[in-house]
Design a protein around this motif. Structure first.
Motif, short mmCIF file in Angstrom:
data_model
loop_
_atom_site.label_atom_id
_atom_site.label_comp_id
_atom_site.label_asym_id
_atom_site.label_seq_id
_atom_site.Cartn_x
_atom_site.Cartn_y
_atom_site.Cartn_z
N GLU A 1 9.89 9.85 4.66
CA GLU A 1 9.90 11.03 4.12
C GLU A 1 10.15 11.05 2.51
OE1 GLU A 1 9.45 14.16 5.86
OE2 GLU A 1 10.00 13.64 7.82
N TYR B 1 6.75 10.68 1.58
CA TYR B 1 5.68 10.06 1.14
C TYR B 1 4.55 10.33 2.51
CZ TYR B 1 9.16 8.07 -1.67
OH TYR B 1 10.38 7.78 -2.40
N LYS B 2 5.08 10.01 3.65
CA LYS B 2 3.80 10.19 4.83
C LYS B 2 3.29 11.54 4.51
CE LYS B 2 6.68 12.09 8.62
NZ LYS B 2 7.10 11.62 9.93
N TYR C 1 5.48 2.81 3.76
CA TYR C 1 5.97 4.20 3.28
C TYR C 1 5.31 5.25 4.22
CZ TYR C 1 8.32 2.84 -0.83
OH TYR C 1 9.31 2.40 -1.86
N SER C 2 4.36 4.86 5.20
CA SER C 2 3.67 5.58 6.05
C SER C 2 4.52 6.41 6.94
CB SER C 2 2.61 4.78 6.85
OG SER C 2 3.28 3.91 7.82
N GLU D 1 1.97 0.23 2.22
CA GLU D 1 1.44 1.27 2.97
C GLU D 1 2.09 1.58 4.45
OE1 GLU D 1 -0.48 3.90 2.33
OE2 GLU D 1 -1.94 3.45 0.42
N VAL E 1 -0.97 6.64 1.76
CA VAL E 1 -0.15 7.61 0.92
C VAL E 1 0.06 7.47 -0.34
CG1 VAL E 1 1.15 7.88 3.32
CG2 VAL E 1 2.02 6.00 1.51
N PHE E 2 -0.49 6.24 -1.02
CA PHE E 2 -0.57 6.04 -2.25
C PHE E 2 -1.82 5.52 -2.99
CE2 PHE E 2 1.37 2.02 -1.00
CZ PHE E 2 0.76 1.16 -1.58
#
Length: 271
Positions: free
Chosen positions: A253, A255-256, A249-250, A246, A224-225
Protein backbone atom coordinates in the motif's frame (compact mmCIF):
# COMPACT_ATOMS: atom_id res chain seq x y z
CA UNK A 1 -21.02 -3.65 -28.14
CA UNK A 2 -19.76 -7.23 -28.52
CA UNK A 3 -17.17 -9.36 -26.74
CA UNK A 4 -13.84 -8.38 -28.31
CA UNK A 5 -12.30 -10.91 -30.67
CA UNK A 6 -8.57 -10.35 -31.22
CA UNK A 7 -8.33 -12.10 -34.59
CA UNK A 8 -7.44 -8.76 -36.18
CA UNK A 9 -4.92 -7.71 -33.52
CA UNK A 10 -3.32 -10.99 -32.45
CA UNK A 11 0.11 -10.13 -33.91
CA UNK A 12 0.05 -6.60 -32.49
CA UNK A 13 -1.00 -7.91 -29.08
CA UNK A 14 1.83 -10.42 -29.05
CA UNK A 15 4.42 -7.81 -30.06
CA UNK A 16 3.31 -4.90 -27.87
CA UNK A 17 2.43 -6.79 -24.71
CA UNK A 18 4.05 -10.17 -24.28
CA UNK A 19 7.22 -9.48 -26.25
CA UNK A 20 7.90 -6.52 -23.95
CA UNK A 21 8.64 -5.72 -20.33
CA UNK A 22 4.91 -5.20 -19.85
CA UNK A 23 4.20 -8.86 -20.45
CA UNK A 24 7.12 -10.01 -18.31
CA UNK A 25 5.83 -8.03 -15.33
CA UNK A 26 2.26 -9.28 -15.80
CA UNK A 27 3.31 -12.92 -15.95
CA UNK A 28 5.71 -12.61 -13.00
CA UNK A 29 3.18 -10.96 -10.67
CA UNK A 30 0.38 -13.37 -11.51
CA UNK A 31 2.59 -16.47 -11.29
CA UNK A 32 4.01 -15.35 -7.93
CA UNK A 33 0.47 -14.86 -6.62
CA UNK A 34 -0.69 -18.25 -7.87
CA UNK A 35 2.27 -20.08 -6.33
CA UNK A 36 1.85 -18.40 -2.96
CA UNK A 37 -1.95 -18.58 -2.77
CA UNK A 38 -1.98 -22.26 -3.69
CA UNK A 39 0.79 -22.97 -1.17
CA UNK A 40 -1.23 -21.23 1.55
CA UNK A 41 -4.01 -23.71 0.88
CA UNK A 42 -1.66 -26.69 1.02
CA UNK A 43 -1.63 -27.16 -2.76
CA UNK A 44 1.68 -27.44 -4.62
CA UNK A 45 1.34 -25.77 -7.99
CA UNK A 46 4.71 -27.19 -8.96
CA UNK A 47 6.72 -30.03 -7.48
CA UNK A 48 9.95 -29.30 -5.65
CA UNK A 49 11.69 -31.51 -8.17
CA UNK A 50 11.28 -29.75 -11.51
CA UNK A 51 11.43 -33.07 -13.38
CA UNK A 52 8.42 -34.60 -11.61
CA UNK A 53 4.69 -33.88 -11.70
CA UNK A 54 2.80 -32.50 -8.69
CA UNK A 55 1.35 -35.05 -6.29
CA UNK A 56 -2.18 -33.79 -6.97
CA UNK A 57 -2.66 -32.43 -10.51
CA UNK A 58 -5.13 -29.57 -10.58
CA UNK A 59 -8.08 -29.19 -12.92
CA UNK A 60 -7.41 -25.83 -14.57
CA UNK A 61 -9.59 -23.70 -16.84
CA UNK A 62 -8.13 -20.67 -18.60
CA UNK A 63 -10.73 -18.34 -20.11
CA UNK A 64 -9.49 -15.78 -22.61
CA UNK A 65 -6.22 -17.72 -22.68
CA UNK A 66 -4.64 -15.56 -25.39
CA UNK A 67 -1.13 -16.68 -26.26
CA UNK A 68 -1.33 -19.55 -23.79
CA UNK A 69 1.60 -18.76 -21.48
CA UNK A 70 -0.18 -19.94 -18.36
CA UNK A 71 -1.91 -22.89 -20.00
CA UNK A 72 1.42 -24.13 -21.35
CA UNK A 73 3.28 -23.65 -18.08
CA UNK A 74 0.61 -25.44 -16.06
CA UNK A 75 0.32 -28.28 -18.57
CA UNK A 76 4.09 -28.74 -18.51
CA UNK A 77 3.86 -29.06 -14.72
CA UNK A 78 1.41 -31.93 -15.10
CA UNK A 79 -1.92 -30.20 -14.45
CA UNK A 80 -5.07 -30.95 -16.48
CA UNK A 81 -5.67 -27.79 -18.49
CA UNK A 82 -8.60 -26.58 -20.58
CA UNK A 83 -7.78 -23.54 -22.74
CA UNK A 84 -10.48 -21.25 -24.12
CA UNK A 85 -10.38 -18.15 -26.33
CA UNK A 86 -12.85 -16.62 -28.75
CA UNK A 87 -10.03 -15.73 -31.16
CA UNK A 88 -8.89 -18.49 -33.50
CA UNK A 89 -5.78 -16.43 -34.34
CA UNK A 90 -4.78 -16.15 -30.67
CA UNK A 91 -5.48 -19.85 -30.13
CA UNK A 92 -3.31 -20.74 -33.12
CA UNK A 93 -0.38 -18.87 -31.58
CA UNK A 94 -1.04 -20.57 -28.24
CA UNK A 95 -1.03 -23.98 -29.94
CA UNK A 96 2.27 -23.17 -31.64
CA UNK A 97 3.70 -22.28 -28.24
CA UNK A 98 2.34 -25.51 -26.76
CA UNK A 99 3.75 -27.59 -29.61
CA UNK A 100 7.19 -26.04 -29.10
CA UNK A 101 6.93 -26.76 -25.38
CA UNK A 102 5.85 -30.36 -25.98
CA UNK A 103 2.47 -30.03 -24.29
CA UNK A 104 0.07 -29.56 -27.21
CA UNK A 105 -1.74 -32.84 -26.60
CA UNK A 106 -1.87 -32.27 -22.84
CA UNK A 107 -4.19 -29.26 -23.24
CA UNK A 108 -7.86 -29.41 -24.21
CA UNK A 109 -8.47 -26.66 -26.75
CA UNK A 110 -11.90 -24.99 -26.70
CA UNK A 111 -12.06 -22.19 -29.27
CA UNK A 112 -15.19 -20.08 -29.09
CA UNK A 113 -17.01 -17.80 -26.70
CA UNK A 114 -16.54 -18.34 -23.00
CA UNK A 115 -20.34 -18.45 -22.66
CA UNK A 116 -20.47 -21.56 -24.85
CA UNK A 117 -17.78 -23.23 -22.78
CA UNK A 118 -19.47 -22.33 -19.48
CA UNK A 119 -22.80 -23.70 -20.73
CA UNK A 120 -21.19 -26.98 -21.80
CA UNK A 121 -19.28 -27.28 -18.51
CA UNK A 122 -22.49 -26.72 -16.54
CA UNK A 123 -24.24 -29.42 -18.56
CA UNK A 124 -21.41 -31.87 -17.83
CA UNK A 125 -21.20 -30.81 -14.15
CA UNK A 126 -17.53 -29.94 -14.61
CA UNK A 127 -15.66 -28.11 -11.87
CA UNK A 128 -12.12 -26.77 -11.67
CA UNK A 129 -9.60 -26.24 -8.90
CA UNK A 130 -8.24 -23.13 -10.59
CA UNK A 131 -9.99 -20.80 -13.05
CA UNK A 132 -7.81 -18.21 -14.78
CA UNK A 133 -9.33 -15.12 -16.37
CA UNK A 134 -6.68 -12.55 -17.19
CA UNK A 135 -7.22 -9.24 -19.01
CA UNK A 136 -10.52 -10.50 -20.40
CA UNK A 137 -13.36 -8.99 -18.39
CA UNK A 138 -12.59 -5.48 -19.67
CA UNK A 139 -13.18 -6.66 -23.25
CA UNK A 140 -16.64 -8.11 -22.69
CA UNK A 141 -19.91 -6.56 -23.82
CA UNK A 142 -21.51 -7.53 -20.49
CA UNK A 143 -18.68 -7.72 -17.95
CA UNK A 144 -21.04 -7.74 -14.96
CA UNK A 145 -22.13 -11.29 -15.89
CA UNK A 146 -18.71 -12.97 -15.96
CA UNK A 147 -18.08 -13.72 -12.28
CA UNK A 148 -21.59 -15.02 -11.68
CA UNK A 149 -21.37 -17.27 -14.73
CA UNK A 150 -18.03 -18.88 -13.90
CA UNK A 151 -18.36 -19.21 -10.11
CA UNK A 152 -20.39 -22.47 -10.36
CA UNK A 153 -17.40 -23.96 -12.22
CA UNK A 154 -15.19 -23.53 -9.15
CA UNK A 155 -14.65 -26.63 -7.04
CA UNK A 156 -15.51 -26.14 -3.34
CA UNK A 157 -11.87 -25.36 -2.53
CA UNK A 158 -11.14 -23.72 -5.88
CA UNK A 159 -9.53 -20.38 -6.67
CA UNK A 160 -10.41 -17.72 -9.23
CA UNK A 161 -7.49 -15.76 -10.67
CA UNK A 162 -8.88 -12.56 -12.20
CA UNK A 163 -6.89 -9.63 -13.59
CA UNK A 164 -8.51 -6.49 -14.97
CA UNK A 165 -7.82 -3.00 -16.29
CA UNK A 166 -7.67 -0.63 -13.33
CA UNK A 167 -9.67 2.61 -13.60
CA UNK A 168 -7.46 4.32 -11.01
CA UNK A 169 -4.35 3.40 -13.00
CA UNK A 170 -5.96 4.77 -16.16
CA UNK A 171 -6.83 8.03 -14.42
CA UNK A 172 -3.38 8.40 -12.85
CA UNK A 173 -1.60 7.84 -16.17
CA UNK A 174 -3.70 10.53 -17.83
CA UNK A 175 -3.03 12.91 -14.94
CA UNK A 176 0.71 12.31 -15.40
CA UNK A 177 0.41 13.05 -19.11
CA UNK A 178 -1.81 16.10 -18.73
CA UNK A 179 -4.79 14.52 -20.51
CA UNK A 180 -7.24 16.32 -18.26
CA UNK A 181 -9.90 16.42 -20.98
CA UNK A 182 -10.16 12.61 -20.85
CA UNK A 183 -10.86 12.73 -17.12
CA UNK A 184 -13.78 15.12 -17.50
CA UNK A 185 -15.90 12.66 -19.47
CA UNK A 186 -16.89 9.01 -19.12
CA UNK A 187 -14.23 6.42 -19.86
CA UNK A 188 -14.00 5.57 -23.55
CA UNK A 189 -11.64 3.35 -25.52
CA UNK A 190 -10.44 3.81 -29.08
CA UNK A 191 -11.56 1.23 -31.67
CA UNK A 192 -8.67 -0.69 -33.16
CA UNK A 193 -6.37 0.01 -30.22
CA UNK A 194 -5.25 -2.16 -27.31
CA UNK A 195 -7.03 0.14 -24.86
CA UNK A 196 -9.75 -2.00 -23.23
CA UNK A 197 -13.46 -1.37 -23.70
CA UNK A 198 -13.93 -0.94 -19.94
CA UNK A 199 -11.93 0.08 -16.87
CA UNK A 200 -13.00 -1.01 -13.38
CA UNK A 201 -12.52 0.07 -9.80
CA UNK A 202 -11.58 -2.50 -7.17
CA UNK A 203 -14.85 -1.73 -5.42
CA UNK A 204 -16.85 -2.74 -8.50
CA UNK A 205 -14.97 -6.02 -8.87
CA UNK A 206 -15.45 -6.80 -5.16
CA UNK A 207 -19.17 -6.11 -5.50
CA UNK A 208 -19.44 -8.75 -8.26
CA UNK A 209 -17.34 -11.20 -6.26
CA UNK A 210 -19.45 -10.75 -3.13
CA UNK A 211 -22.65 -11.19 -5.14
CA UNK A 212 -21.26 -14.56 -6.28
CA UNK A 213 -20.31 -15.42 -2.68
CA UNK A 214 -16.59 -15.10 -3.31
CA UNK A 215 -14.09 -13.16 -1.22
CA UNK A 216 -10.70 -11.67 -2.04
CA UNK A 217 -7.80 -13.83 -0.92
CA UNK A 218 -5.13 -11.55 -2.40
CA UNK A 219 -4.89 -8.43 -4.54
CA UNK A 220 -1.74 -7.26 -6.33
CA UNK A 221 -0.92 -4.39 -8.64
CA UNK A 222 0.51 -5.08 -12.09
CA UNK A 223 2.92 -2.44 -13.46
CA UNK A 224 2.63 -0.05 -10.53
CA UNK A 225 5.36 2.33 -11.71
CA UNK A 226 7.14 1.23 -14.89
CA UNK A 227 4.26 2.26 -17.15
CA UNK A 228 4.38 5.81 -15.82
CA UNK A 229 8.07 6.52 -16.47
CA UNK A 230 9.21 8.32 -19.59
CA UNK A 231 12.97 8.39 -18.96
CA UNK A 232 14.81 5.08 -18.69
CA UNK A 233 17.51 6.05 -16.22
CA UNK A 234 19.08 4.53 -13.12
CA UNK A 235 17.62 1.16 -12.23
CA UNK A 236 14.97 1.55 -14.93
CA UNK A 237 17.66 0.73 -17.49
CA UNK A 238 17.77 -2.81 -16.10
CA UNK A 239 14.85 -5.07 -16.97
CA UNK A 240 15.76 -7.42 -14.10
CA UNK A 241 15.93 -4.61 -11.53
CA UNK A 242 12.66 -3.12 -12.75
CA UNK A 243 10.94 -6.50 -12.51
CA UNK A 244 12.29 -7.01 -8.99
CA UNK A 245 10.90 -3.67 -7.82
CA UNK A 246 7.57 -4.26 -9.57
CA UNK A 247 7.24 -7.52 -7.63
CA UNK A 248 8.23 -5.79 -4.39
CA UNK A 249 5.76 -2.92 -4.69
CA UNK A 250 2.93 -4.91 -6.27
CA UNK A 251 1.74 -5.94 -2.80
CA UNK A 252 2.48 -2.73 -0.92
CA UNK A 253 0.00 0.00 0.00
CA UNK A 254 -0.65 2.48 -1.53
CA UNK A 255 1.40 1.64 -4.62
CA UNK A 256 -0.47 -1.48 -5.67
CA UNK A 257 -3.70 0.46 -6.20
CA UNK A 258 -2.00 2.45 -9.00
CA UNK A 259 -1.19 -0.62 -11.08
CA UNK A 260 -2.33 -0.43 -14.68
CA UNK A 261 -3.98 -3.75 -13.93
CA UNK A 262 -4.97 -5.41 -10.69
CA UNK A 263 -4.76 -9.13 -10.02
CA UNK A 264 -7.31 -10.61 -7.64
CA UNK A 265 -7.26 -14.17 -6.33
CA UNK A 266 -10.70 -15.03 -4.95
CA UNK A 267 -12.13 -18.01 -3.08
CA UNK A 268 -15.52 -19.11 -1.86
CA UNK A 269 -16.70 -17.14 1.16
CA UNK A 270 -17.30 -19.63 4.00
CA UNK A 271 -19.66 -17.12 5.59
Amino acid sequence: MQDRNFDDLAAKFAAKIYASQKGAVRIAVIWRDLLECCAQRGVALQAENATSSPAQPLRVLELGGGLGQFSCRLAQLGHRVVYNDISAAMAEQAQQRAAAAGCLEAIQWRIGSYQQLVEAAHADAQQFDLVLCHAMIEWLAKPSQLVAQITPLLAPNGLLSLSYYNHHGWAYRNLMRGNFNLLSRPYQSHPGSLTPQHAFSFEQIVQWLHAAQLRVHRCSGIRVFSDYTREQRGGLQSAAATLEQELNYSLLEPYKWLGRYLHVVAERDPG
